[in-house]
Write an enzyme that holds these catalytic residues in place. Structure first.
Site, PDB file in Angstrom:
ATOM      1  N   GLY B 743     -17.860  15.966 -55.107  1.00 40.65           N
ATOM      2  CA  GLY B 743     -17.221  14.758 -55.608  1.00 40.65           C
ATOM      3  C   GLY B 743     -15.741  14.638 -55.319  1.00 40.65           C
ATOM      4  CD  GLU B 744     -12.901  16.988 -58.534  1.00 37.46           C
ATOM      5  OE1 GLU B 744     -11.737  16.763 -58.872  1.00 37.46           O
ATOM      6  OE2 GLU B 744     -13.638  17.806 -59.109  1.00 37.46           O
TER       7      GLU B 744
END
Lengths: 174, 777
Positions: B743-744
């Site tokens: 996600g990052e």
């Protein structure tokens, strides 16, 4: 003092301050139109008013007397999705899903605007009879609908695929 | 944070450090992940397939219920009044006109709000969720410009919003520290993050820098950022039989329940938080004052309360990413081998939180260098507490580090990819640990081939099409593998061959339920349709933060633990009459609706058969995974190679991104469709970071001056080209499923890739984000 929402007649609110968005979400229990800024900057509240896309947060409910509103709930439901909704699924044109109803309503009207020959900032020939629904036209015209998850590519693909016929018909006519 | 708190954190950190040494030296087999997850061997099942989101039909139909969409009988609507000074006391707070306005039920201020304890701040306890530790509406003291001072409660939102305008407040303003430069002049203090000092020193880097044949040394600055999830923070709160119920938008249901319980002095089971859908989080959807105010207001009025923040209120009450000022200095020999790596700087925080933007994190494991000096200093301002935002540390830290690498490559007349590969470390440079899985060279190789890197023009400012200058740039992306303690999951298997997972996890758009359904179905040997994934409810097992890209690993490890318990139970039930008799849990796995011996797939018994024979309708097990010691035994990171092509208009200075490729090394990918969307989403937020995003903070008043989506610019459709992503898909043998959270990482490296491409296009090196057109004219 009525309006029609997704084909059903509904009463206008007593309080003239009520926006169309709040009428839909709070009084008619149609939360599909989303509140992302309440000041016309994000497009999440986009619905169709007599077939044209509007920002329901900047529209007073009482302005809609006698008019017809279509929300995402009127576009298609799980199990009976509109082809554009189905294309959003296939192309992963969303992540959290919050801007999605606005993107879909906006795209439906946007395709119609192109069909009617309404030019945009990126249209080359303003006098042309027909405008092709290409990526640049689409991205320009959808730029009022923000997406923070970054599903832009999937949204564009979903819209292009759904309205490919329209583009082909226009090209055939030229 | 007080000196005592700082000291406590440092002591905890030192204890962790000691334990860490023992864990580092332990044999692999003692460590979680020491034996690879058997699922890594499953090559042709559900894992990795581009399965369409399970909750997709609800979302595209507008039928997924978000926090502000739970109507309750007798509900009142709330509106927040904010302070307009940064420090001081409320002198007068006249609410009589507001109370008399039509429809108003109550106006809550510090005078009539229920008495509460101050919230435990995030990281002060494993379950703490609050953005700061300030009391919520308990006295007349003002701590930041924008602090809530009154909450108006009315029958409709329109009535609440109007009455809010009738509240009159005056202040005894006190001197406030709101200017970073002024604060720096008073001195900085060392940054501490998760109990560890943000400081690393190897040799004498300044001396090595001075002696290096080739060196670059520059300061990079990044502004504040706001998450700007499109869903506004909202909560619907009510009390029933002494239990507080919150329909929240949160990435931390169990943390929120515990923290609220602490504040109200009740048991954590007396707070139930549900959050089935979250309209984007990015680190911002944790516990801030709005949930507390709504719960208080519900107690005060005896009615359910809906508090949906306005966009401006989100900026005033929910922290964002703090600005940074970073010096990166690199010294190298003529072959490009690093002799010195210095990455140090200053970032503001508040005295009430424990979150200095940790911008040196990516540098700790990035490159081999003979000497190193990494350091974060903080100044404390009177402002809204800053917080975690997508890839805290790495997002802005890689902008500085990877811009500097590009500057060094230019100084050396060397290919920037070659420079990076030449400085690949054999083991983690600061921890000394082996890498669990690091295939960054493969990501660079595959990425540069697909992007056509070798065809670029190396000379800056030399490629032109009409009034547009064209350039390409690259940068390394990196983000750690985390797994936080506290995971747990419940597995239920029924005689009809269905299974469900219960875990207090979250869905904010990552595709959690979809990917974890795939994983669980594969682990159990069931079709996808037979598995249900239940999440988003604090009454379910587990403490699972959707943050730090750790949710995938946390759920994965929890389900592994529960699955092992399930297999043990099933083997017990199967008994001596089964073909499985005599086997232990390590020898069998789920296959084709039953349990099979791993190396003899003919030796199987179906779940239905086992349960039937045992006369059972279902088996229910719950288990917790071991502590996440793997992160102290190996250096565990995801990597990426980012490539960008820009066009810069020589007349207007306008920058357009024309191509972008992210080539990732993030372990095994669980769902090709949703993972690609996560990668793209991170990259697009990175384009915003590079070109337009900035929270404008007035250093005179301590007030955010652009609290709206009209004035804080996000990338829109026209700013986003088609973004290409690819991945190595090489499993990390020490991570559950061989997977890392994704996600990052997309936001990391992106800012530098854009800035480096702009340098290649124009010859202008912009070290101050965002790169707006005025900086290029």
């Amino acid at each position: 003092m009525n309006l029609t929402v997704n084909g059903v007649v509904a009463a206008l609110p007593d309080d003239p301050r009520v926006s169309l968005l709040d009428l839909l979400r709070e009084q008619l229990r149609l939360p599909g139109a989303k509140k992302g800024c309440n000041q016309g900057a994000c497009g999440a509240c986009t619905v169709l008013l007599d077939g044209e896309r509007i920002l329901s947060c900047l529209t007073l409910a009482v302005q809609c007397e006698g008019r017809s509103v279509t929300t995402i709930e009127g576009v298609g439901a799980p199990g009976a999705l509109h082809p554009l909704q189905q294309a959003f699924l296939e192309h992963d044109g969303f992540q959290c899903g919050y801007c999605t109803p606005g993107q879909i309503c906006s795209a439906l009207a946007m395709a119609d605007e192109i069909r009617r020959g309404v030019p945009s900032h990126v249209t080359g020939d303003l006098t042309a009879e027909t405008i092709a629904l290409d990526r640049d036209e689409l991205r320009e015209r959808m730029s009022g609908n923000l997406c923070r998850c970054g599903a832009h590519n999937g949204i564009v693909e979903a819209i292009l695929e759904t309205f490919a016929d329209q583009t082909e018909q226009l090209e055939a006519a030229e | 944070m007080s000196l005592a708190e700082d000291a406590k954190q440092l002591v905890q950190g030192a204890m962790q450090g000691l334990m860490g040494k023992a864990v580092a030296l332990a044999p692999d087999s003692w460590i979680p992940g020491g034996k690879p997850d058997p699922l890594i061997r499953h090559q042709h099942g559900h894992i990795g397939k581009p399965v369409t989101r399970i909750d997709g039909p609800l979302k595209v139909a507008g039928a997924a219920p978000f926090a502000a969409e739970f109507p309750l009988e007798g509900m009142v609507y709330a509106a927040v009044v904010h302070s307009v000074v940064a420090r001081g006391r409320i002198a007068e707070l006249d609410v009589t006109a507001a109370e008399a306005a039509a429809g108003v039920v109550a106006v809550m201020t510090w005078r009539n709000a229920p008495r509460l304890k101050a919230p435990p701040v995030f990281l002060s306890d494993p379950k703490a969720a609050s953005g700061d530790n300030l009391p919520v509406m308990q006295d007349d003291e003002i701590h930041w410009n924008g602090q809530p001072i009154a909450l108006v409660l009315a029958e409709t939102q329109e009535q609440a919003d109007h009455a809010k305008s009738l509240v009159r407040a005056t202040y005894h303003a006190a001197p406030a520290v709101t200017d970073i430069e002024a604060a720096k002049a008073e001195g900085t203090k060392p940054g501490v993050f998760m109990g560890q000092p943000l400081h690393n020193k190897i040799g004498d880097a300044e001396e090595a820098l001075a002696a290096a044949p080739v060196a670059v040394d520059a300061t990079y600055t990044t502004p504040g950022h706001n998450h700007n999830a499109i869903e506004l923070h909202a909560v619907t709160a009510y009390w029933r039989d002494g239990t507080l119920r919150l329909h929240d938008a949160t990435q931390a249901v169990s943390h929120t329940a515990w923290t609220m319980a602490k504040m109200f002095g009740i048991d954590e089971k007396q707070v139930v938080v549900t959050s089935p859908f979250v309209g984007g989080g990015f680190g911002g959807k944790t516990l801030w004052q709005h949930q507390v105010l709504a719960a208080c207001a519900s107690q005060l009025t005896g009615r359910p309360v809906r508090l949906a923040l306005s966009r401006e209120s989100v900026y005033r009450m929910v922290g964002g990413r703090a600005p940074t000022e970073q010096r990166v200095a690199l010294g190298a020999d003529r072959d490009g081998r690093l002799k010195a790596l210095i990455h140090r700087g200053v970032t503001p925080k508040t005295a009430t939180n424990v979150m200095p933007e940790p911008f040196i994190l990516p540098t700790r494991s990035a490159y081999a260098s003979e000497t190193m000096l990494l350091d974060v200093q903080v100044v404390e301002l009177d402002m809204l507490a800053n917080t975690f935002m997508r890839a805290p540390g790495e997002s802005v830290g890689t902008f500085a580090l990877e811009s500097a690498l590009d500057e060094l490559a230019h100084a050396l007349s060397m290919d920037p990819i070659e420079l990076r590969l030449r400085n690949e470390p054999e083991k983690d440079p600061t921890l000394g640990l082996p890498f669990s899985s690091r295939h960054i060279d493969e990501a660079w190789r595959a990425g540069s081939e697909r992007f056509g890197w070798s065809r670029r023009n190396r000379t800056p400012g030399a490629t032109r099409e009409g009034e547009w200058l064209i350039g390409v740039g690259c940068a390394t992306a990196t983000y750690p593998y985390y797994r936080m303690p506290g995971g747990a999951a419940r597995l239920t298997l029924t005689r009809d061959g269905r299974a469900s997972v219960d875990i207090a996890a979250h869905e904010m758009g990552m595709g959690t339920a979809t990917a974890q359904t795939q994983v669980t179905a594969e682990r159990l040997g069931l079709p996808l349709e037979a598995v249900t994934f239940n999440y988003g409810d604090s009454t379910l097992p587990g403490l699972v933060l959707a943050g730090g890209s750790q949710q995938t690993a946390s759920i994965g490890a929890s389900v592994i633990a529960a699955h092992r318990a399930l297999v043990k139970e099933l083997l017990k039930l199967a008994g001596n009459d089964s073909v499985l008799a005599g086997l232990d849990a390590d020898e069998v796995g789920g296959h084709d609706g039953g349990l099979c011996k791993l190396d003899d797939p003919e030796r199987c018994e179906s779940y239905a058969s086992i349960l039937n024979r045992a006369g059972r309708d279902s088996v229910v097990v719950e288990a917790e995974p071991p502590m996440p010691l793997e992160t102290q035994h190996w250096s565990m990171h995801s990597h990426g190679a980012m490539f960008c092509e820009v066009r810069v208009n020589t007349v207007t200075g306008e920058v357009r991104i024309s191509r972008f490729l992210g080539s990732f090394d993030c372990g095994r990918i669980l769902n090709a469709k949703t993972a690609a969307s996560q990668f793209r989403g991170g990259i697009i937020m990175g384009l915003g970071l590079a070109l337009m995003e900035e929270t404008q903070f007035d250093p005179r008043k301590g007030r955010i001056m652009n609290p709206s989506l009209a004035e804080y610019h996000l990338p829109v459709h026209m700013d986003v080209p088609q973004i290409d992503v690819m991945w190595t898909d090489i499993p990390d043998p020490h991570a559950p499923m061989g997977a890392h959270g994704v996600g990052e990482i997309g936001i990391t490296g992106t800012g530098a890739a854009v800035a480096n491409a702009i340098f290649n296009a124009t010859g202008k090196r912009i070290r101050d984000l965002p790169i707006t057109l005025d900086k290029l004219l």
